[in-house]
Design a protein around this motif. Structure first.
Motif, short mmCIF file in Angstrom:
data_model
loop_
_atom_site.label_atom_id
_atom_site.label_comp_id
_atom_site.label_asym_id
_atom_site.label_seq_id
_atom_site.Cartn_x
_atom_site.Cartn_y
_atom_site.Cartn_z
N GLY A 31 -6.53 6.98 1.04
CA GLY A 31 -7.26 7.62 -0.02
C GLY A 31 -8.56 6.92 -0.33
O GLY A 31 -8.90 5.88 0.26
N LYS A 32 -9.29 7.49 -1.27
CA LYS A 32 -10.56 6.91 -1.67
C LYS A 32 -10.34 5.52 -2.24
O LYS A 32 -9.40 5.27 -3.00
CB LYS A 32 -11.22 7.82 -2.71
CG LYS A 32 -12.65 7.42 -3.04
CD LYS A 32 -13.27 8.42 -4.01
CE LYS A 32 -14.70 8.05 -4.34
NZ LYS A 32 -15.31 9.02 -5.28
N ASN A 33 -11.19 4.59 -1.85
CA ASN A 33 -11.14 3.18 -2.28
C ASN A 33 -9.96 2.42 -1.69
O ASN A 33 -9.68 1.29 -2.10
CB ASN A 33 -11.10 3.06 -3.81
CG ASN A 33 -12.34 3.64 -4.47
OD1 ASN A 33 -13.45 3.53 -3.92
ND2 ASN A 33 -12.17 4.28 -5.62
N GLU A 34 -9.21 3.03 -0.76
CA GLU A 34 -8.13 2.31 -0.08
C GLU A 34 -8.62 1.78 1.27
O GLU A 34 -9.59 2.26 1.82
CB GLU A 34 -6.92 3.23 0.14
CG GLU A 34 -6.16 3.57 -1.11
CD GLU A 34 -4.90 4.34 -0.81
OE1 GLU A 34 -3.90 4.17 -1.54
OE2 GLU A 34 -4.91 5.15 0.15
N THR A 35 -7.89 0.78 1.75
CA THR A 35 -8.21 0.16 3.03
C THR A 35 -6.99 0.23 3.94
O THR A 35 -5.85 0.04 3.48
CB THR A 35 -8.61 -1.32 2.84
OG1 THR A 35 -9.74 -1.38 1.98
CG2 THR A 35 -8.95 -1.98 4.17
N CYS A 36 -7.20 0.51 5.20
CA CYS A 36 -6.11 0.50 6.17
C CYS A 36 -5.81 -0.95 6.54
O CYS A 36 -6.61 -1.61 7.20
CB CYS A 36 -6.49 1.30 7.42
SG CYS A 36 -5.22 1.30 8.70
N CYS A 37 -4.65 -1.44 6.11
CA CYS A 37 -4.33 -2.84 6.37
C CYS A 37 -3.30 -3.01 7.47
O CYS A 37 -3.13 -4.10 8.00
CB CYS A 37 -3.84 -3.53 5.09
SG CYS A 37 -2.14 -3.12 4.63
N ASN A 38 -2.56 -1.94 7.81
CA ASN A 38 -1.58 -2.03 8.90
C ASN A 38 -1.59 -0.70 9.63
O ASN A 38 -0.93 0.25 9.24
CB ASN A 38 -0.18 -2.34 8.34
CG ASN A 38 0.82 -2.64 9.44
OD1 ASN A 38 0.83 -1.99 10.47
ND2 ASN A 38 1.67 -3.63 9.20
N ARG A 39 -2.39 -0.64 10.71
CA ARG A 39 -2.60 0.61 11.42
C ARG A 39 -1.32 1.11 12.10
O ARG A 39 -1.03 2.30 12.12
CB ARG A 39 -3.70 0.41 12.45
CG ARG A 39 -4.13 1.65 13.21
CD ARG A 39 -5.46 1.35 13.90
NE ARG A 39 -5.80 2.40 14.85
CZ ARG A 39 -5.51 2.36 16.13
NH1 ARG A 39 -4.83 1.32 16.61
NH2 ARG A 39 -5.87 3.33 16.93
N GLY A 40 -0.54 0.18 12.67
CA GLY A 40 0.67 0.59 13.37
C GLY A 40 1.68 1.26 12.46
O GLY A 40 2.39 2.19 12.87
N CYS A 41 1.77 0.81 11.20
CA CYS A 41 2.72 1.37 10.25
C CYS A 41 2.08 2.43 9.36
O CYS A 41 2.78 3.09 8.58
CB CYS A 41 3.31 0.27 9.37
SG CYS A 41 4.23 -0.99 10.26
N GLY A 42 0.76 2.57 9.41
CA GLY A 42 0.09 3.54 8.56
C GLY A 42 0.08 3.14 7.10
O GLY A 42 0.21 3.99 6.21
N ILE A 43 -0.10 1.85 6.81
CA ILE A 43 -0.05 1.34 5.44
C ILE A 43 -1.46 1.17 4.90
O ILE A 43 -2.30 0.51 5.53
CB ILE A 43 0.71 0.01 5.37
CG1 ILE A 43 2.16 0.21 5.80
CG2 ILE A 43 0.64 -0.59 3.97
CD1 ILE A 43 2.96 -1.07 5.87
N CYS A 44 -1.73 1.77 3.75
CA CYS A 44 -3.01 1.65 3.07
C CYS A 44 -2.83 0.84 1.79
O CYS A 44 -1.79 0.94 1.13
CB CYS A 44 -3.58 3.03 2.73
SG CYS A 44 -3.78 4.14 4.14
N THR A 45 -3.83 0.06 1.42
CA THR A 45 -3.76 -0.74 0.20
C THR A 45 -5.01 -0.51 -0.63
O THR A 45 -6.09 -0.28 -0.10
CB THR A 45 -3.61 -2.23 0.51
OG1 THR A 45 -4.70 -2.64 1.34
CG2 THR A 45 -2.30 -2.52 1.23
N GLY A 46 -4.83 -0.60 -1.95
CA GLY A 46 -5.95 -0.50 -2.86
C GLY A 46 -6.58 -1.86 -3.10
O GLY A 46 -6.11 -2.89 -2.60
N PRO A 47 -7.65 -1.90 -3.89
CA PRO A 47 -8.34 -3.16 -4.18
C PRO A 47 -7.38 -4.18 -4.81
O PRO A 47 -6.63 -3.86 -5.73
CB PRO A 47 -9.44 -2.75 -5.15
CG PRO A 47 -9.65 -1.29 -4.89
CD PRO A 47 -8.32 -0.75 -4.51
N GLY A 48 -7.37 -5.39 -4.28
CA GLY A 48 -6.56 -6.47 -4.83
C GLY A 48 -5.09 -6.39 -4.50
O GLY A 48 -4.29 -7.18 -5.03
N THR A 49 -4.68 -5.46 -3.66
CA THR A 49 -3.26 -5.29 -3.30
C THR A 49 -2.96 -6.08 -2.03
O THR A 49 -3.73 -6.08 -1.08
CB THR A 49 -2.93 -3.81 -3.08
OG1 THR A 49 -3.29 -3.07 -4.24
CG2 THR A 49 -1.44 -3.63 -2.80
#
Length: 327
Positions: A37-55
């Motif tokens: 989503g908006k303002n999220e970052t892809c942190c684990n591409r293999g699992c499809g995990i997105c994190t927000g700021p400071g997460t």
């Protein structure tokens, strides 16, 4: 016949493939099988995990899927991965029997195709091919009739399916072939005379319970629309199996895998004619990470009418690059 309505439907499929692919490229953040989503970052591409700021990012090891082991060209498959491919082939067709004189023609073709994972579970693709006939016997063809081209588009949707080692996709492909020859990917070469628009919904199944082997099956309906009388409806069924080695290294060369695949398909006419087509083929390939180079060969026997047959033989070099999955 090829009506303006059928051509509009093919153009609509082309437009959808382009627009969905474009929206997928520019209007989202891709993260493996998911979107961030908006303002999220892809942190684990293999699992499809997105994190927000400071997460904090969770780092499990995941593989969200692997492409089919070099599916046969022109056969429905379950791939929904981003990739681009190029093919160079040489094909021949021989007519025999019936009231018409026997004849043959052969020549090279080249094509490029691109597929994009446009939305979760949904992929779109485009394909362009050019072909020419360099060796013609028993037929009188003008120079303009020896050159042909084809353009196609398609969409695939991966259905939720259990168990996890089974993949099932619903596909819709469309193709326009300009004339006689080997430019078509889904249009049988023996039925390309005069130009065709082909629409082909299909189901494709892949079962891979073992890491280095898989089996595939498909069912497809092909509606071939011609410029004159003689629309053809075909029901096609096919089976395939592939196996590849675990990654290995020779001397100091990059690690590679080597694979082998066989396939068989049968198509029968559901409309008034007697067309039947059988094809047996196989392929051998080498992969390194997301790159794959392979050779494919196939032989087909088509019955055009009682006592009239056409034999085809094709050899093809293939090169594929996947940028969201390792092979």
């Amino acid at each position: 016949m090829t009506t303006s309505g059928s051509n509009r439907l093919l153009c609509l499929l082309l437009a959808c493939a382009v627009s969905l692919g474009g929206s997928g490229c520019f209007n989202r953040i891709r993260c493996g099988p998911n979107d961030c989503g908006k303002n999220e970052t892809c942190c684990n591409r293999g699992c499809g995990i997105c994190t927000g700021p400071g997460t904090t990012c969770i780092i499990p090891l995941c593989v969200w899927g692997a492409p089919t082991m070099m599916p046969a060209e022109g056969v429905p498959d379950t791939d929904v991965f981003d990739h681009v491919g190029a093919q160079v082939a040489y094909s021949g067709l021989t007519y025999s029997g019936g009231d018409t004189p026997s004849g043959r023609y052969s020549g090279p073709s080249a094509s490029i195709n691109v597929q994009h994972y446009a939305l979760p579970r949904l992929a779109t693709r485009l394909r362009f091919t050019g072909a020419t006939l360099t060796d013609v016997e028993g037929l009188t063809l003008a120079d303009s009739e020896r050159r042909t081209w084809a353009a196609g588009a398609g969409v695939s949707y991966a259905l939720p399916f259990e168990p996890q080692y089974t993949t099932l996709t619903v596909n819709l492909d469309g193709e326009y072939v300009d004339g006689r020859g080997f430019a078509g990917s889904i249009t049988p070469a023996a039925l390309s005379v005069g130009g065709r628009t082909t629409l082909a919904p299909s189901l494709a199944l892949r079962v891979s319970p073992w890491p280095y082997a898989e089996a595939t099956a498909h069912a497809r309906y092909l509606q071939l629309l011609t410029r004159g009388p003689g629309d053809v409806g075909l029901l096609e069924m096919g089976l395939g199996a592939g196996a590849q080695t675990p990654p290995f290294q020779v001397f100091d060369l990059p690690r590679i895998t080597v694979g082998l695949r066989l396939h068989y398909r049968y198509a029968g006419e559901l409309t008034a004619g007697a067309f039947r087509n059988r094809e047996l083929g196989g392929g051998l390939w080498v992969t390194h990470r997301e790159y794959r180079v392979g050779f494919e060969a196939s032989s087909g026997l088509a019955r055009l009418a009682p006592g009239e047959h056409a034999r085809t033989l094709t050899g093809m070099l293939r090169f594929d690059v996947y940028w969201d999955a390792e092979l």
